[in-house]
Enzyme design. Structure first.
Site, PDB file in Angstrom:
ATOM      1  N   TYR A  45       0.839  -1.199   0.000  1.00 42.74           N
ATOM      2  CA  TYR A  45       0.000   0.000   0.000  1.00 42.74           C
ATOM      3  C   TYR A  45       0.875   1.249   0.000  1.00 42.74           C
ATOM      4  CZ  TYR A  45      -3.914  -3.053   0.988  1.00 42.74           C
ATOM      5  OH  TYR A  45      -4.862  -4.039   0.901  1.00 42.74           O
ATOM      6  N   GLU A  46       0.453   2.281  -0.713  1.00 42.58           N
ATOM      7  CA  GLU A  46       1.298   3.468  -0.849  1.00 42.58           C
ATOM      8  C   GLU A  46       1.537   4.160   0.485  1.00 42.58           C
ATOM      9  OE1 GLU A  46      -0.623   5.972  -3.739  1.00 42.58           O
ATOM     10  OE2 GLU A  46      -1.969   6.874  -2.290  1.00 42.58           O
ATOM     11  N   ALA A  47       0.714   3.850   1.486  1.00 43.58           N
ATOM     12  CA  ALA A  47       0.938   4.396   2.822  1.00 43.58           C
ATOM     13  C   ALA A  47       2.196   3.812   3.459  1.00 43.58           C
ATOM     14  CB  ALA A  47      -0.267   4.116   3.712  1.00 43.58           C
TER      15      ALA A  47
END
Lengths: 209, 300, 300, 209
Positions: free
Chosen positions: A49-51
């Site tokens: 996830y880009e987080a």
């Protein structure tokens, strides 16, 4: 068997994933598609996830891409600079999912603005991670409802690049990723021809191709 | 050297009209209580920088604090658009400076590491490079290709919410660590808010967990529940319901004003705000413990 | 997907003659057992890259494994010089490629992040820039000044020793974390050696502690005491006495050969080596526990 | 009161440190000087080690710069890239200590090679962290025994830059740090004059200036 258009898109997106793929996941439909693939034909799918979360095992459906359920029990959490540089820019991501307000026939996407950039008719959310995902993931899949207004001849703003004005242009640009490999809509699947134009290659049952 | 002070004092002392502010946190640890205090103290002409402006900057824009936003994604994550930010931009009343996430975070990385510019590989999507003159290109002196470059971002103030900090400002953060470290090192001043103020022994018992060293920090404020409606990993959940409600509130300027009057201007501080949220909300956001295993540093 | 295998197999399968090898670890976690296995398997013409070649590369150079070293500091830390490396360089028998620490680590950072070059601020000490043609300069497109740049370093193999890893290669590291992460991401293949192989639940109980994701890893080897005479934080101490002894051993080629015969060629593996070190040494390097406090990730 | 030359150098080096200084510490004498200063006039001295350790409180005298005693009980541990970029390059370090085989009158230091670089008479350890410490720490102090062979007219190799060929050159070079502020030897202290030349400004008791 009954199903919604969105369920059909999810199943079709899941089928594009291969076992062992490292996938840069967005929330919503791509998240569902990845979880479906992981529980069926691709048990070794790795979700990023880009987080900054790697190997998430969410217990609930996350509303946002930074939901705490993605973190607890995941394999690795790192900073945003790291997830975009060590993972995406380095070439460690096999698959990226994209969407947007406008998509042209070469898979270029507009998620920034309708009308003029400086005096927008409609201001959209902007790139987020998509500019780099479109460039550097080995394969990209675009997921979108099949509405006419979403498929203009030319997008008002290229937030992320597909095959630009033709496949040769993307090759000449030297970006590492292979570009959009399919557009999954509620009506069917489009895939690029040799010139990079998106061509309808599959129609869902009941759709008049 | 203790830097512990009330949040009111920290905002009054370290955030001035016209400052470039970076309230850190990607979805996680967003320092809403500081945004509200800035609104209460009626700061004006701020330049608000954040990858995702989120509700915190939308509220500050609605309250008239901002002249400009620097961002890479203006949405209500998982819900839709930020109606107020969007309409202010469409009306030409809010200046923008726009990047992709990687561009935004790269600017902070350059700022944090003291570089005059930072390279990124090209993406073949040229429109944003054309729209924002800060994007430039440099020839790779080894291969002859080009890289895209951006200059450092060095905000006047970084606001960083953390799980725990000692009085000097040494801070432990876990869960999604977004861009807190980069924002702190890039900025001229750093305000730390913490769910817990702990003895330095707690910090020193796990130095690999420390993301921000105290010597960078101007103020440390004890602000439990600072992040609501965002969340603090291990302390309380994200209030997803409020993110959906906000979408309805902002359908009209009257409702938005009423919200600010009741929940920002109408309370003295975060303690009152949290109290006002009430038991149902507290219960809903409560989190059962899930603990890491201790590690052994060894007595040397 | 389990990648667990004996170290012997990992070296035989993933390290070839002529490879560029990066054995990671700044003072801490230096993977000596892997160096010894490479010597036993008589690899030749290796390019040995490390910020501090330390005793591990000196032993590999003495055993004839190396064609070239890439480094930023060739000393015996806290003791003096690396006699063999030094005399091989002075005799023109060992090729060198030299950086400062920051230059060396910057090359790994560029390699790890997929950049064609990485900028650093100038230092005004020009002689190393002149001596090593990989140092170049690029004009800052914003200010008109210059930056010093280096190209990425992408070794064929990174060797990374860790406190604990699961069978897939997901690894927790704490204490001095030098350049392990950068080396792993920069390299084509990664060999992990671990003090402990743990269930993935231990890793997943603290994801912020994970520095290397398993999908990068080619082989995971269970090698307790891998780092001796270097150390593993929380597991055993640095054998400072051996670092001093090595300085004496290397006073003569005969003594050096005798050491290699007895302690490298003369044992089958690290278990035998550790056994042979004996109880006095084991006692001397033993470490009393000093535990971190667990943190709460929360059950979401 | 009796003392060794090394003890005298340690005391003199400690006196150069100010309360609140952030110091990039090496092992050996600088480590002793910092600990002395912290226990006397500079209780808020912050010690940073190039191994990535901030705020160390060693229980024993470390042999190497990466000793585990520096880690246990410290405030923060980070990677080498971070310690050199976030701390040193960013300008967060007040004081650096340097030493070397040769030091010229402008405080330029050679720790690389005696003779020709490609065919060295003596190959020395090389820069380690010193090239960047000399450039970017606000103040640098050089600690060295006062032997004639260590002070040539010109060093064989400039591993780290002092005032180059004069103070104006360092200023023109644009490097951020202030350069060498003193050379501490067993005979006395040298400080730069307005041109950057190191001049003996203090002689230890019993030394014939």
């Amino acid at each position: 068997m009954e199903y919604t258009a969105s369920e059909l898109m999810t199943v079709n997106a899941a089928r594009l994933l291969r076992d062992g793929d490292v996938v840069f996941v967005g929330v919503g439909l791509p998240n569902l598609a990845c979880n479906l693939a992981r529980r069926t034909h691709a048990p070794n799918l790795l979700m990023i996830y880009e987080a900054g979360v790697v190997g998430a095992r969410p217990n609930r459906l996350p509303l946002s891409i930074g939901d705490p359920t993605l973190v607890s029990g995941s394999t690795l959490v790192c900073s945003m600079y790291e997830i975009f540089s060590l993972y995406l820019q380095r070439g460690n991501v096999d698959v990226g999912f994209l969407g947007g307000a406008q998509i042209d026939r070469y898979g270029n996407i507009n998620a920034t603005v309708i009308g003029d950039y400086d005096q927008p008719k409609v201001r959209l959310p902007g790139s987020g991670g998509s500019m780099e995902i479109a460039a550097w993931a080995n394969r990209c899949y675009i997921i979108t409802p099949h509405q006419k207004r979403r498929f203009p001849q030319r997008v008002d703003f290229r937030t992320s690049g597909g095959f630009l004005d033709g496949k040769h242009q993307r090759l000449e640009s030297g970006v590492r990723g292979g570009g959009p490999q399919a557009v999954v809509t509620d009506l069917g699947i489009l895939e690029p021809d040799t010139s990079g134009k998106m061509i309808l290659t599959a129609c869902h049952p009941g759709v008049d191709g | 050297m203790s830097k512990l002070m009330p949040l009111e004092q920290a905002v009054s002392q370290f955030i001035q009209d016209g400052d470039c502010v970076y309230a850190a946190g990607f979805t996680h640890l967003i320092p809403f209580a500081v945004g509200h205090e800035i609104i209460r103290q009626r700061r004006r002409d701020l330049v608000l920088a954040r990858a995702t402006p989120d509700l915190i900057y939308e509220q500050m824009v609605a309250a008239g604090c901002a002249r400009k936003i620097i961002f890479s994604y203006i949405g209500n994550p998982g819900v839709g658009s930020l109606r107020i930010v969007r309409s202010e931009i469409e009306a030409g009343r809010l200046e923008i400076e726009e990047y992709s996430h990687f561009g935004m975070i790269s600017r902070l990385q350059a700022g944090a590491t003291g570089l005059p510019f930072i390279p990124m590989n090209p993406t073949a999507a040229l429109d944003l490079e054309r729209a924002n003159p800060r994007y430039r290109r440099v020839v790779d002196p080894y291969g002859g290709g080009e890289v895209v470059v951006l200059p450092p971002l060095n905000p006047d103030v970084a606001i960083v919410h953390v799980q725990r900090a000692d009085r000097d400002g040494n801070a432990h953060i876990w869960g999604i660590i977004g861009e807190q470290k980069e924002a702190a090192f890039a900025s001229r001043r750093v305000i730390i808010t913490a769910e817990e103020i702990v003895d330095e022994d707690i910090i020193r018992a796990d130095p690999n967990r420390t993301m921000i060293p105290g010597f960078l920090v101007s103020a440390v404020c004890h602000v439990p529940f600072c992040a609501h409606p965002s969340y603090t990993q291990g302390y309380y959940d994200r209030d997803n319901a409020f993110y959906l409600t906000w979408d309805q509130i902002t359908e009209s300027p009257e409702q938005t004003r009423a919200y600010l009057d009741e929940w920002v201007y109408g309370v003295d501080d975060r303690a009152q705000y949290w109290e006002k949220l009430g038991a149902e909300c507290h219960d809903r956001l409560k989190v059962e413990p899930r603990l890491s295993k201790p590690i052994n540093y060894g007595e040397y």
